[in-house]
Scaffold this active site. Structure first.
Site, PDB file in Angstrom:
ATOM      1  N   LYS A  88       0.840  -1.201   0.000  1.00  0.00           N
ATOM      2  CA  LYS A  88       0.000   0.000   0.000  1.00  0.00           C
ATOM      3  C   LYS A  88       0.876   1.252   0.000  1.00  0.00           C
ATOM      4  CE  LYS A  88      -1.913   2.841   2.838  1.00  0.00           C
ATOM      5  NZ  LYS A  88      -1.904   4.108   2.106  1.00  0.00           N
ATOM      6  N   GLU A 109       9.708   0.678  10.705  1.00  0.00           N
ATOM      7  CA  GLU A 109      10.749   1.681  10.482  1.00  0.00           C
ATOM      8  C   GLU A 109      10.067   3.031  10.642  1.00  0.00           C
ATOM      9  OE1 GLU A 109      12.536   4.397   9.322  1.00  0.00           O
ATOM     10  OE2 GLU A 109      12.736   3.701   7.263  1.00  0.00           O
ATOM     11  N   CYS A 153      13.450  10.176   7.313  1.00  0.00           N
ATOM     12  CA  CYS A 153      13.362   9.703   8.706  1.00  0.00           C
ATOM     13  C   CYS A 153      14.715   9.770   9.395  1.00  0.00           C
ATOM     14  CB  CYS A 153      12.800   8.293   8.740  1.00  0.00           C
ATOM     15  SG  CYS A 153      13.572   7.194   7.562  1.00  0.00           S
ATOM     16  N   GLU A 186      10.120  15.213  15.719  1.00  0.00           N
ATOM     17  CA  GLU A 186      10.471  15.085  14.309  1.00  0.00           C
ATOM     18  C   GLU A 186       9.688  16.130  13.508  1.00  0.00           C
ATOM     19  OE1 GLU A 186       9.154  11.530  12.091  1.00  0.00           O
ATOM     20  OE2 GLU A 186      11.223  11.400  11.375  1.00  0.00           O
TER      21      GLU A 186
END
Ligand code: NDP
Length: 495
Positions: free
Chosen positions: A201, A275, A309, A406
């Site tokens: 997906k 992850e 990331c 983040e």
């Protein structure tokens, strides 16, 4: 101050204004790629209409132009795709000798290379990243991953997981929007090499390169059902995770959704790798070659607009050289070009979505409100599309939100340290643990730091380097499991 630190460019910069050459526009042609007005779901080797799903539009974030209408798979479509993958795994792909599976993977890799320009232009249109990056980083790495894992397909018994490791079955794979095609390759290549079949997906805002990959899989004559691609939003992802026919879930995305997936799978017996996010420290010591380090800092946080990331979003610079590094960095940022992502001179492209832009704005505002000093070079933003200028915060305290959360955008937080011990303590002062960087001329210090930094990847005198042979993954809230390298096979084998 260390006399050896830096070089001429940094030490004389106070007197020299930043120089930026004017270039004529150099747009890559978008005529190399054909975008269909609408796309179905890729199930059982064909594009089909959704049975219980709906449709949504995908836009170019640099212009807000609608690129195509894409199907959103409903639960019934998820069930169809998982059933197709299950049949293909049981009857065709699982029993197939590894050396035969390898041929398909090599073929996919070669077609990706042949159609590289098409893939790069499409990725840039749908994602907003500069063509220079999609052309020179994303797409070559996609091919490299398929080549690399093709090489493993007939050698699984020698990979250190026992003489006859078995595939898990159907893998449900959910990828984000920052590296849409590359993340798909990271997930598909090892899964297929190990004999699993896949239901992938892609993210809602970047479905198009995965759909072009589906055409490539058809061209490679991959047996029907071995890879199925379901476009859609979070609901589609959640239905895929929950489906009982899925033996393994591989997810890349936010820590929040990763945690929700982990909770939902508890006790199910399904295999899971996550992850997730990061807040990497990029540590610059006073003995580092400073001009090189500045390039590494720029690449660490402004590559892919900071939608990375493992981005080096926290710069930890030794106090004795901090002023020189920040000054050199600002001069370098004045030369960055923000604008049309299809222009080959562009360094910084568009922010992927209005939601992400809002998140970056909110966090950047919090930095200013909490007392850090905000700076951006003069940087006119285009009238249409989603844009954020390269931004540097100095005077950042470890407690500030911009030092902890983040941001996933082109925003750098600068902190300082005096001793190596303090650098380690500050670098590890995060809930994440995905990556880190160390800049120093001393090999012994690199090893000393690498042993102490709690991060899955530590780069030395470089940043944001990726290679299919090298395992990648995190600790703590950055997730678990490794992708890439021999380690990446383990996630798809019953070992
Ligand atoms: P998400 O984690 O929501 O999206 C990642 C993928 O998961 C997408 O394909 C998404 O679909 C899908 N998804 C969303 N909800 C679910 C669910 N409940 N079950 C299964 N799959 C789901 O990230 P966002 O796009 O919302 O980004 C939010 C923040 O996450 C960013 O600001 C950034 O900080 C971080 N992020 C980190 C990434 C990384 O590589 N570590 C990558 C992307 C984001 P859909 O796109 O349709 O929502």
């Amino acid at each position: 101050m260390n006399d050896d630190a830096g070089d001429e460019e940094v030490t004389t910069s106070e007197a020299t204004p930043a120089r930026r050459f004017e270039y004529a526009p150099a747009p890559e042609s978008r005529s190399v790629v054909t975008i269909r007005p609408s796309y179905g779901l890729f199930i059982g080797g064909e594009f089909v209409d959704p049975t219980d799903g709906s449709a949504f539009k995908t836009v170019n974030p640099a212009s807000e132009e609608v690129l195509a209408e894409v199907s959103a798979a409903g639960p019934g479509d998820v069930a169809r795709a998982v059933a197709a993958a299950g049949r293909a795994q049981r009857d065709v792909w699982g029993p197939m000798p590894g050396k035969e599976r390898a041929k398909y993977l090599f073929r996919i890799a070669r077609i990706v290379q042949e159609r590289a320009r098409e893939l790069a232009v499409l990725e840039t249109l749908d994602n907003g990243k500069p063509i220079r990056e999609s052309r020179d980083v994303d797409v070559p790495l996609v091919a490299a991953h398929f080549f690399y894992y093709a090489g493993w397909a007939d050698k699984l018994g020698y990979a250190g997981f026992g003489p006859d490791p078995r595939p898990l079955g159907v893998a449900g794979q959910i990828v984000p929007w920052n590296f849409p095609l590359l993340m798909a390759a990271w997930k598909l290549a090892p899964a297929l090499a190990a004999g699993n079949t896949c239901v992938l997906k892609p993210a809602e805002t970047t479905p198009l390169s995965a759909l072009l990959l589906a055409e490539i899989l058809q061209q490679a004559e991959l047996p029907p059902g071995v890879v199925n691609i379901l476009t859609g939003a979070g609901d589609t992802g959640a239905a895929l995770v929950a489906h009982p026919g899925v033996a393994k879930v591989a997810f890349t995305g936010s820590t929040e959704v990763g945690k929700a997936i982990q909770r939902s799978l508890a006790g199910s017996g399904k295999h899971l790798t996550l992850e997730l996010g990061g807040k990497a420290a990029n540590v610059v010591f006073e003995d580092a070659p400073l001009s090189q380090a500045i390039e590494g800092i720029v690449n660490g946080i402004f590559f892919n607009q900071g939608h990375v990331c493992c981005a080096g979003s926290r710069l930890l610079v030794q106090e004795s050289v901090a002023a020189r590094v920040v000054e050199g960095l600002k001069r370098r940022l004045e030369t960055l070009r923000l604008g049309d992502p299809l222009d080959k001179n562009t360094d910084l492209g568009a922010i992927n979505s209005p939601q992400q832009l809002e998140k970056i704005r909110e966090l950047a505002d919090s930095g200013a409100n909490e007392g850090a000093e905000r700076w951006s070079p003069p940087c006119p933003l285009p009238d249409r599309g989603y844009w954020f200028p390269p931004t540097v915060f100095t005077g950042v305290a470890p407690a500030h939100r911009i030092a902890r959360e983040e941001i996933f955008g082109p925003v750098l937080s600068v902190l300082t340290f005096r001793t190596p011990e303090e650098a380690v303590a500050k670098a590890n002062n995060t809930t994440y643990g995905l990556s880190a960087g160390v800049w120093t001329e001393k090999g012994s210090r690199i090893l000393w730091m690498a042993q102490r930094l709690r991060a899955g990847v530590v780069w030395a005198n470089t940043f944001n380097r990726f290679d299919p042979t090298s395992p990648f993954g995190g600790y703590r809230e950055s997730g678990f499991g490794r992708e890439g390298g021999r380690h990446g096979l383990e996630a798809y084998l019953d070992v």
